[in-house]
Design a protein around this motif. Structure first.
Motif, mmCIF file in Angstrom:
data_model
loop_
_atom_site.group_PDB
_atom_site.id
_atom_site.type_symbol
_atom_site.label_atom_id
_atom_site.label_comp_id
_atom_site.label_asym_id
_atom_site.label_seq_id
_atom_site.Cartn_x
_atom_site.Cartn_y
_atom_site.Cartn_z
ATOM 1 N N VAL A 183 -46.726 0.323 20.204
ATOM 2 C CA VAL A 183 -46.510 1.589 19.512
ATOM 3 C C VAL A 183 -47.588 2.605 19.842
ATOM 4 O O VAL A 183 -47.342 3.817 19.880
ATOM 5 C CB VAL A 183 -46.426 1.354 17.987
ATOM 6 C CG1 VAL A 183 -46.359 2.675 17.221
ATOM 7 C CG2 VAL A 183 -45.215 0.476 17.643
ATOM 8 N N SER A 184 -48.787 2.140 20.135
ATOM 9 C CA SER A 184 -49.911 3.049 20.366
ATOM 10 C C SER A 184 -49.718 3.945 21.579
ATOM 11 O O SER A 184 -50.440 4.926 21.747
ATOM 12 C CB SER A 184 -51.214 2.259 20.514
ATOM 13 O OG SER A 184 -51.218 1.500 21.716
ATOM 14 N N ARG A 185 -48.745 3.644 22.418
ATOM 15 C CA ARG A 185 -48.502 4.482 23.589
ATOM 16 C C ARG A 185 -47.633 5.695 23.260
ATOM 17 O O ARG A 185 -47.415 6.555 24.113
ATOM 18 C CB ARG A 185 -47.850 3.658 24.701
ATOM 19 C CG ARG A 185 -48.763 2.559 25.252
ATOM 20 C CD ARG A 185 -48.163 1.856 26.438
ATOM 21 N NE ARG A 185 -47.918 2.756 27.563
ATOM 22 C CZ ARG A 185 -47.433 2.365 28.729
ATOM 23 N NH1 ARG A 185 -47.132 1.085 28.923
ATOM 24 N NH2 ARG A 185 -47.230 3.239 29.710
ATOM 25 N N PHE A 186 -47.153 5.782 22.032
ATOM 26 C CA PHE A 186 -46.216 6.830 21.656
ATOM 27 C C PHE A 186 -46.793 7.764 20.602
ATOM 28 O O PHE A 186 -47.648 7.380 19.804
ATOM 29 C CB PHE A 186 -44.930 6.195 21.098
ATOM 30 C CG PHE A 186 -44.177 5.366 22.101
ATOM 31 C CD1 PHE A 186 -43.142 5.921 22.839
ATOM 32 C CD2 PHE A 186 -44.514 4.038 22.303
ATOM 33 C CE1 PHE A 186 -42.452 5.158 23.771
ATOM 34 C CE2 PHE A 186 -43.826 3.261 23.233
ATOM 35 C CZ PHE A 186 -42.800 3.829 23.966
ATOM 36 N N GLY A 187 -46.290 8.996 20.625
ATOM 37 C CA GLY A 187 -46.598 9.932 19.556
ATOM 38 C C GLY A 187 -45.581 9.813 18.439
ATOM 39 O O GLY A 187 -45.933 9.782 17.258
ATOM 40 N N VAL A 188 -44.309 9.733 18.821
ATOM 41 C CA VAL A 188 -43.213 9.608 17.855
ATOM 42 C C VAL A 188 -42.168 8.648 18.408
ATOM 43 O O VAL A 188 -41.804 8.719 19.589
ATOM 44 C CB VAL A 188 -42.525 10.972 17.571
ATOM 45 C CG1 VAL A 188 -41.372 10.793 16.582
ATOM 46 C CG2 VAL A 188 -43.531 11.982 17.030
ATOM 47 N N ILE A 189 -41.713 7.744 17.555
ATOM 48 C CA ILE A 189 -40.568 6.880 17.850
ATOM 49 C C ILE A 189 -39.580 7.059 16.708
ATOM 50 O O ILE A 189 -39.972 7.073 15.540
ATOM 51 C CB ILE A 189 -40.977 5.399 17.930
ATOM 52 C CG1 ILE A 189 -41.941 5.161 19.100
ATOM 53 C CG2 ILE A 189 -39.749 4.490 18.046
ATOM 54 C CD1 ILE A 189 -42.589 3.784 19.076
ATOM 55 N N TYR A 190 -38.310 7.211 17.045
ATOM 56 C CA TYR A 190 -37.310 7.287 15.965
ATOM 57 C C TYR A 190 -36.104 6.441 16.322
ATOM 58 O O TYR A 190 -35.851 6.143 17.496
ATOM 59 C CB TYR A 190 -36.910 8.733 15.668
ATOM 60 C CG TYR A 190 -36.260 9.488 16.799
ATOM 61 C CD1 TYR A 190 -34.883 9.457 16.993
ATOM 62 C CD2 TYR A 190 -37.036 10.276 17.672
ATOM 63 C CE1 TYR A 190 -34.287 10.180 18.029
ATOM 64 C CE2 TYR A 190 -36.445 10.987 18.710
ATOM 65 C CZ TYR A 190 -35.077 10.935 18.882
ATOM 66 O OH TYR A 190 -34.488 11.639 19.901
ATOM 67 N N ALA A 191 -35.374 6.037 15.289
ATOM 68 C CA ALA A 191 -34.226 5.158 15.513
ATOM 69 C C ALA A 191 -33.256 5.241 14.354
ATOM 70 O O ALA A 191 -33.650 5.067 13.192
ATOM 71 C CB ALA A 191 -34.699 3.706 15.687
ATOM 72 N N GLY A 192 -31.994 5.506 14.670
ATOM 73 C CA GLY A 192 -30.946 5.349 13.683
ATOM 74 C C GLY A 192 -30.824 3.881 13.322
ATOM 75 O O GLY A 192 -30.990 3.003 14.167
ATOM 76 N N ALA A 193 -30.504 3.606 12.061
ATOM 77 C CA ALA A 193 -30.572 2.225 11.574
ATOM 78 C C ALA A 193 -29.421 1.344 12.025
ATOM 79 O O ALA A 193 -29.568 0.123 12.079
ATOM 80 C CB ALA A 193 -30.624 2.236 10.045
ATOM 81 N N GLN A 194 -28.292 1.926 12.379
ATOM 82 C CA GLN A 194 -27.048 1.165 12.442
ATOM 83 C C GLN A 194 -26.875 0.301 13.686
ATOM 84 O O GLN A 194 -25.760 -0.057 14.044
ATOM 85 C CB GLN A 194 -25.852 2.104 12.301
ATOM 86 C CG GLN A 194 -25.691 3.129 13.402
ATOM 87 C CD GLN A 194 -26.472 4.406 13.178
ATOM 88 O OE1 GLN A 194 -27.385 4.454 12.379
ATOM 89 N NE2 GLN A 194 -26.109 5.451 13.888
ATOM 90 N N LYS A 195 -27.968 -0.067 14.321
ATOM 91 C CA LYS A 195 -27.927 -0.961 15.479
ATOM 92 C C LYS A 195 -28.668 -2.259 15.149
ATOM 93 O O LYS A 195 -28.053 -3.296 14.975
ATOM 94 C CB LYS A 195 -28.575 -0.308 16.706
ATOM 95 C CG LYS A 195 -28.275 1.161 16.905
ATOM 96 C CD LYS A 195 -26.857 1.432 17.347
ATOM 97 C CE LYS A 195 -26.676 2.908 17.701
ATOM 98 N NZ LYS A 195 -25.309 3.226 18.130
ATOM 99 N N ASN A 196 -29.998 -2.171 15.055
ATOM 100 C CA ASN A 196 -30.824 -3.352 14.805
ATOM 101 C C ASN A 196 -31.564 -3.325 13.470
ATOM 102 O O ASN A 196 -32.283 -4.281 13.152
ATOM 103 C CB ASN A 196 -31.867 -3.505 15.924
ATOM 104 C CG ASN A 196 -31.313 -4.180 17.158
ATOM 105 O OD1 ASN A 196 -30.451 -5.037 17.073
ATOM 106 N ND2 ASN A 196 -31.808 -3.780 18.322
ATOM 107 N N ILE A 197 -31.410 -2.256 12.701
ATOM 108 C CA ILE A 197 -32.197 -2.105 11.481
ATOM 109 C C ILE A 197 -31.394 -2.407 10.227
ATOM 110 O O ILE A 197 -31.864 -3.098 9.319
ATOM 111 C CB ILE A 197 -32.798 -0.687 11.394
ATOM 112 C CG1 ILE A 197 -33.832 -0.493 12.513
ATOM 113 C CG2 ILE A 197 -33.422 -0.424 10.042
ATOM 114 C CD1 ILE A 197 -34.363 0.925 12.623
ATOM 115 N N GLY A 198 -30.179 -1.873 10.144
ATOM 116 C CA GLY A 198 -29.392 -2.047 8.927
ATOM 117 C C GLY A 198 -28.128 -1.215 8.996
ATOM 118 O O GLY A 198 -27.627 -0.911 10.075
ATOM 119 N N PRO A 199 -27.616 -0.802 7.849
ATOM 120 C CA PRO A 199 -26.383 -0.012 7.839
ATOM 121 C C PRO A 199 -26.640 1.450 8.179
ATOM 122 O O PRO A 199 -27.779 1.927 8.135
ATOM 123 C CB PRO A 199 -25.894 -0.152 6.394
ATOM 124 C CG PRO A 199 -27.148 -0.324 5.606
ATOM 125 C CD PRO A 199 -28.082 -1.114 6.491
ATOM 126 N N ALA A 200 -25.572 2.146 8.524
ATOM 127 C CA ALA A 200 -25.675 3.582 8.793
ATOM 128 C C ALA A 200 -26.128 4.311 7.528
ATOM 129 O O ALA A 200 -25.870 3.881 6.410
ATOM 130 C CB ALA A 200 -24.321 4.119 9.255
#
Length: 360
Positions: A183-200
């Protein structure tokens, strides 16, 4: 009830143990006599749910202390606008790598705010391979560099993390939590949940502290990372049930699976099994350069496209769901997110082999 194998690109499969636990707690959460869906986001019970979810997420990705984790609404598509709003307050031009439909949409949103520079593009190769590091040319006034780690629709994935002297920003909607990440190589990471995180309905944003004060003055309050960070992602009522379910997924991944290191091994095995079957066939083919093949989204085409409808109908009858490719590219697509089991992949490979024997 018979659970079928779900290869949907999103909303995607959720781990069965997570769904079973959610079912058990649906009407009465830990003896409180109400559902999490009915619970105040300010209640001690939900604050504990939220804090535990963030702690497990941080542990899974080893998020450094100088980063905030935000639980937001609006999907990755809203982040296409939120990112430039929050990082262009000091001027400069946003820079983008174009590798597919979602990258193209991110560029379009940045241009609504004044412009964007395409630092490298996959357009010349038909979006079948990502630009090489030496092809990336930032503008002289670059404010940040953005790329899409895994193009869900095209099945095109980066095989490296771009190096950048300006904040590196990444849409990881389809790949987050599928492997270890620095993570330290990034300034911002974002992700919609509905793939590997949880529900939409939920979107996670990881943002470095020093970037919280770069917002344009006209940034809407609900779009401001600083506002959301200072309010614990609860400036307004957050998507509480989606947050709760994401927490259950993090707990499953951490304690049942063994973390992102363990799931990476499983994901590599699943993808290799399917790609090997495709490559060994004279009936199926993959359009993506091998080095940039996604482990999460596997597109493939039939030698005889007139059989597409029959393939999908027979696949569904066999309990293999949501294999139709995106309308913009056609063909087939199997999404192999964390919750998709190896048994599901074996069932798909077996069906494909049988279908080829009967129709090839």
């Amino acid at each position: 009830m018979t659970r079928k194998y779900n290869f949907c690109a999103g909303p995607a499969a959720l781990p069965t143990p997570v769904l079973e636990r959610a079912r058990e707690e649906l009407l009465d959460y830990e003896g409180r006599g109400l559902s999490v869906m009915e619970m105040s986001h300010r209640s001690p019970e939900f604050v504990t749910i939220a804090e535990n979810a963030e702690a497990n997420f941080r542990a899974l990705l080893q998020v450094p202390d100088n980063y905030r984790v935000l639980f937001l609404q609006g999907g990755a598509s809203t982040q296409f606008a939120m990112l430039p709003y929050n990082l262009l307050g000091n001027g400069g031009t946003p820079n983008y790598l174009y590798t597919g439909i979602w990258g193209k949409k991110a560029i379009a949103e940045a241009r609504h705010l004044g412009g964007a520079h395409v630092a490298a593009s996959s357009e010349a190769n038909g979006l079948t391979a990502v630009p090489r590091p030496e092809d990336i040319q930032l503008s002289d006034d670059a404010a940040y560099l953005h790329y899409t780690d895994n193009e869900t629709i095209g099945g095109l994935a980066f095989d490296y993390i771009p190096r950048s002297d300006v904040p590196l920003c990444c849409d990881m909607s389809s790949s987050i939590l599928s492997r270890p990440l620095d993570v330290s190589r990034f300034g911002v990471i974002y992700a919609g949940a509905q793939k590997n995180i949880g529900p939409a309905g939920l979107t996670l944003v990881i943002v470095r502290d020093d970037l919280l004060d770069r917002a344009k003055p006209e940034t809407p309050t609900m779009f401001n990372y600083r506002v959301m960070a200072e309010n614990g992602s609860m400036y307004n009522t957050p998507p509480t049930y989606a947050w709760y379910l994401a927490g259950l997924v993090f707990d499953w991944l951490k304690n049942d699976v063994g973390g992102v290191e363990a799931i990476e091994v499983i994901n590599a095995r699943k993808a290799a099994r399917l790609y090997d079957a495709i490559d060994a066939s004279g009936f199926y083919s993959s359009p993506i350069a091998p080095i940039n093949r996604s482990r999460m989204n596997v597109p493939f085409v039939l030698a005889d496209e007139s059989l597409n409808t029959v393939f999908l109908e027979e696949a569904e009858a066999a309990g293999l769901l949501n294999l139709k490719g995106h309308r913009s590219v056609g063909g087939m697509r199997a999404s192999l997110y964390n919750a998709v089991s190896e048994a599901a992949v074996e069932a798909l490979v077996g069906f494909m082999s049988d279908f080829e024997k009967r129709h090839g």
